[in-house]
Design a protein around this motif. Structure first.
Motif, PDB file in Angstrom:
ATOM      1  N   UNK A 102       0.958  -1.305  -0.144  1.00  0.00           N
ATOM      2  CA  UNK A 102       0.000  -0.025  -0.016  1.00  0.00           C
ATOM      3  C   UNK A 102       0.975   1.230   0.052  1.00  0.00           C
ATOM      4  N   UNK A 103       2.021   1.249   0.781  1.00  0.00           N
ATOM      5  CA  UNK A 103       2.874   2.299   1.018  1.00  0.00           C
ATOM      6  C   UNK A 103       3.759   2.684  -0.457  1.00  0.00           C
ATOM      7  N   UNK A 104       3.999   1.510  -1.085  1.00  0.00           N
ATOM      8  CA  UNK A 104       4.498   1.776  -2.405  1.00  0.00           C
ATOM      9  C   UNK A 104       3.370   2.303  -3.630  1.00  0.00           C
ATOM     10  N   UNK A 105       2.519   1.852  -3.273  1.00  0.00           N
ATOM     11  CA  UNK A 105       1.140   2.353  -4.339  1.00  0.00           C
ATOM     12  C   UNK A 105       0.895   3.830  -3.954  1.00  0.00           C
ATOM     13  N   UNK A 106       1.054   4.439  -2.608  1.00  0.00           N
ATOM     14  CA  UNK A 106       0.983   5.531  -2.467  1.00  0.00           C
ATOM     15  C   UNK A 106       1.737   6.488  -3.080  1.00  0.00           C
ATOM     16  N   UNK A 107       3.216   6.148  -3.379  1.00  0.00           N
ATOM     17  CA  UNK A 107       4.031   7.104  -4.002  1.00  0.00           C
ATOM     18  C   UNK A 107       3.403   7.696  -5.343  1.00  0.00           C
ATOM     19  N   UNK A 108       2.569   7.174  -6.156  1.00  0.00           N
ATOM     20  CA  UNK A 108       2.058   7.850  -7.291  1.00  0.00           C
ATOM     21  C   UNK A 108       0.866   8.697  -6.799  1.00  0.00           C
ATOM     22  N   UNK A 109       0.589   8.737  -5.860  1.00  0.00           N
ATOM     23  CA  UNK A 109      -0.711   9.468  -5.277  1.00  0.00           C
ATOM     24  C   UNK A 109      -0.695  11.147  -5.374  1.00  0.00           C
ATOM     25  N   UNK A 110       0.602  11.598  -5.137  1.00  0.00           N
ATOM     26  CA  UNK A 110       0.787  13.069  -5.035  1.00  0.00           C
ATOM     27  C   UNK A 110       0.621  13.528  -6.246  1.00  0.00           C
ATOM     28  N   UNK A 111       1.375  12.921  -7.425  1.00  0.00           N
ATOM     29  CA  UNK A 111       1.123  13.391  -8.659  1.00  0.00           C
ATOM     30  C   UNK A 111      -0.047  13.548  -9.366  1.00  0.00           C
ATOM     31  N   UNK A 112      -1.033  12.303  -8.694  1.00  0.00           N
ATOM     32  CA  UNK A 112      -2.394  12.274  -9.201  1.00  0.00           C
ATOM     33  C   UNK A 112      -3.277  13.170  -8.643  1.00  0.00           C
ATOM     34  N   UNK A 113      -3.158  13.411  -7.326  1.00  0.00           N
ATOM     35  CA  UNK A 113      -4.258  14.137  -6.627  1.00  0.00           C
ATOM     36  C   UNK A 113      -3.573  15.737  -5.990  1.00  0.00           C
ATOM     37  N   UNK A 114      -2.916  15.311  -5.012  1.00  0.00           N
ATOM     38  CA  UNK A 114      -2.463  16.605  -4.312  1.00  0.00           C
ATOM     39  C   UNK A 114      -1.903  17.918  -5.148  1.00  0.00           C
ATOM     40  N   UNK A 115      -1.372  17.670  -6.291  1.00  0.00           N
ATOM     41  CA  UNK A 115      -0.856  18.746  -7.004  1.00  0.00           C
ATOM     42  C   UNK A 115      -2.082  19.481  -7.448  1.00  0.00           C
ATOM     43  N   UNK A 116      -3.091  18.907  -7.694  1.00  0.00           N
ATOM     44  CA  UNK A 116      -4.341  19.849  -8.122  1.00  0.00           C
ATOM     45  C   UNK A 116      -4.764  20.759  -7.064  1.00  0.00           C
ATOM     46  N   UNK A 117      -4.658  20.465  -5.710  1.00  0.00           N
ATOM     47  CA  UNK A 117      -5.271  21.040  -4.332  1.00  0.00           C
ATOM     48  C   UNK A 117      -4.419  22.521  -4.081  1.00  0.00           C
ATOM     49  N   UNK A 118      -5.007  23.431  -3.883  1.00  0.00           N
ATOM     50  CA  UNK A 118      -4.455  24.810  -3.603  1.00  0.00           C
ATOM     51  C   UNK A 118      -4.579  25.079  -1.942  1.00  0.00           C
ATOM     52  N   UNK A 119      -6.020  24.714  -1.838  1.00  0.00           N
ATOM     53  CA  UNK A 119      -6.336  25.066  -0.412  1.00  0.00           C
ATOM     54  C   UNK A 119      -6.628  23.859   0.235  1.00  0.00           C
ATOM     55  N   UNK A 120      -6.396  23.563   1.876  1.00  0.00           N
ATOM     56  CA  UNK A 120      -6.704  22.275   2.389  1.00  0.00           C
ATOM     57  C   UNK A 120      -7.323  22.492   3.576  1.00  0.00           C
ATOM     58  N   UNK A 121      -8.421  21.593   3.804  1.00  0.00           N
ATOM     59  CA  UNK A 121      -9.034  21.556   5.220  1.00  0.00           C
ATOM     60  C   UNK A 121      -8.857  20.102   5.379  1.00  0.00           C
ATOM     61  N   UNK A 122      -8.125  20.089   6.748  1.00  0.00           N
ATOM     62  CA  UNK A 122      -7.816  18.792   7.493  1.00  0.00           C
ATOM     63  C   UNK A 122      -8.753  18.350   8.619  1.00  0.00           C
ATOM     64  N   UNK A 123      -9.454  17.575   8.768  1.00  0.00           N
ATOM     65  CA  UNK A 123     -10.105  17.559   9.964  1.00  0.00           C
ATOM     66  C   UNK A 123      -9.502  16.337  10.867  1.00  0.00           C
ATOM     67  N   UNK A 124      -9.049  16.895  12.022  1.00  0.00           N
ATOM     68  CA  UNK A 124      -8.208  15.772  12.860  1.00  0.00           C
ATOM     69  C   UNK A 124      -8.895  15.272  13.940  1.00  0.00           C
ATOM     70  N   UNK A 125      -8.827  13.837  14.093  1.00  0.00           N
ATOM     71  CA  UNK A 125      -9.470  13.269  14.766  1.00  0.00           C
ATOM     72  C   UNK A 125      -8.339  12.756  16.240  1.00  0.00           C
ATOM     73  N   UNK A 126      -8.750  12.399  17.288  1.00  0.00           N
ATOM     74  CA  UNK A 126      -7.769  12.363  18.387  1.00  0.00           C
ATOM     75  C   UNK A 126      -7.435  10.858  18.517  1.00  0.00           C
ATOM     76  N   UNK A 127      -8.315   9.955  17.912  1.00  0.00           N
ATOM     77  CA  UNK A 127      -7.862   8.520  18.126  1.00  0.00           C
ATOM     78  C   UNK A 127      -8.540   7.785  16.725  1.00  0.00           C
TER      79      UNK A 127
END
Length: 420
Positions: free
Chosen positions: A321-346
């Motif tokens: 899964x970690x190896x697969x994740x390497x391709x995800x930045x170029x696929x998705x994150x590069x399109x995103x300019x603003x971010x909302x991150x909802x943080x959970x405690x547990x």
């Protein structure tokens, strides 16, 4: 339905219920609130089945985007009771945990109170709430969560569009919403999309779920990874069609002119007995230009691949899964300019939230997973949460800038907390 800050806290905090300033009290047109929202009515599109219920508002299940309402017509009023109710609401708004993080002072809230009241009335009607008799939980969800986040998003859109010259083709702002399952991201995105449309901005929503592999391709992925429970079913990195997602996002960001249109994909989680499949293109919604905002949500948006020994220590099955994740930045994150991150405690909260949703479904006579099935389902996601959430919370998503990142701590009731 969660602690990096979007901006340094302003010098004048809003955490106490102080008196409303003279400028606020001198503006009689603020005192319309209760009468105005009670007088306006919903359009048929929102009162129809597509609109979520009060239960949906607090339990945050999945549902589809609805149509926008026209803004209510404001009628001035000088009733002392209405003045007092608006003053109480003003104090309540100022006590919210997100006020500082979105860059609002008491004075700025007072100056923009009309917008807070207007959006509050719109959300109440959207979720079929009695705006005159909101419970404490409903007030928190509206005035401490949805409206502050929307105002932050609106500021992000304004800043994004200001970078371009008049006459330029302005691509839509892509706002990424990263949050664990069950934390309320889908309902938040639903409300934000609705408010953007009420505000006159053409927006659309997209989920990483929309890019899951087809049922046939998911079966092939499972067969290539025998014995790996994390890739047996949809969910983890590797179970998405990245090329398809890139093509979709690129096409959406080019919807800058009137007359341009395209269909956006949707995934049918009920297909094949709940194993899921991509929905038929005939039911995909159509989006028209010019598009100003894309709200892109997902449980693993912003996750970064980690050193192999780190993920193996969490769960050996995470290695692929970690190896697969390497391709995800170029696929998705590069399109995103603003971010909302909802943080959970547990991360184990995800199990409790999913269990609550399934119990509610069974109570309504709908098919729902058993407690054991819920545990099995969530167990396939927990390793990724344990591995990747700490880094996401500490460093933020790939390429994110502090002024374009809003991290929201939430409690077990999916309501915002004061950040650490």
């Amino acid at each position: 339905m969660a602690p990096l800050h979007a901006a340094p806290p302003p010098s004048s905090a809003c955490s106490s219920s102080s008196a409303v300033g003279p400028a606020f009290l001198a503006r009689p047109h603020h005192h319309h609130h209760r009468r105005a929202v009670a007088a306006s009515c919903c359009s048929p599109a929102v009162t129809a089945a597509a609109a979520p219920s009060r239960k949906a508002f607090l339990s945050c299940p999945d549902h589809s985007p609805g149509r926008a309402l026209a803004p209510p017509r404001i009628t001035p009023s000088s009733s002392p009771a209405l003045v007092a109710s608006v003053k109480d609401l003003y104090d309540f708004i100022c006590s919210g945990p997100l006020v500082d993080r979105i860059g609002y002072t008491k004075e700025k809230i007072a100056e923009s109170i009309d917008r807070w009241l207007r959006w509050g009335g719109q959300i109440a009607r959207l979720f079929r709430l009695n705006e005159l008799q909101l419970s404490e939980a409903e007030k928190v969800r509206i005035y401490h969560f949805y409206i502050p986040v929307f105002l932050w998003c609106e500021d992000q859109v304004i800043e994004h569009r200001a970078k371009y010259k008049e006459g330029d083709d302005i691509p839509p702002l892509v706002i990424g919403v990263s949050a664990p399952q069950g934390s309320g991201k889908t309902t938040l995105v639903f409300a934000l999309n609705y408010l953007f449309r009420v505000a006159g901005r053409n927006s659309t929503t997209l989920s990483i779920d929309d890019f899951y592999l087809t049922a046939k391709e998911q079966n092939e992925l499972r067969d290539r990874n025998p014995g790996n429970a994390l890739l047996e079913l949809r969910g983890n990195a590797g179970s998405h069609d990245l090329q398809f997602s890139v093509e979709t996002l690129e096409s959406l960001t080019k919807l800058t002119k009137e007359g341009m249109k395209m269909k956006v994909p949707r995934y049918d989680k009920s297909a094949f007995g709940g194993r899921g499949d991509r929905a038929d293109p005939s039911v995909w919604p159509e989006v028209e230009g010019p598009l100003e905002v894309i709200l892109f949500e997902g449980w693993m948006l912003g996750f970064k691949p980690l050193p192999n020994e780190v993920v193996k220590a969490v769960d050996p099955q995470l290695e692929v899964v970690n190896k697969n994740l390497e391709a995800y930045y170029n696929a998705w994150d590069r399109f995103i300019e603003s971010w909302i991150v909802i943080k959970i405690r547990e991360p184990n909260c995800v199990f409790q939230w999913r269990l609550q949703a399934e119990i509610a479904m069974r109570a309504d006579g709908k098919p729902g997973m058993s407690n054991e099935e819920v545990m099995d389902f969530v167990s396939r996601y927990l390793p990724a949460y344990h591995a990747y959430l700490p880094t996401l919370y500490k460093e933020g998503p790939n390429g994110s800038k502090p002024e374009q990142l809003l991290v929201i701590d939430i409690d077990e009731g999916r309501n915002p907390l004061w950040g650490n």
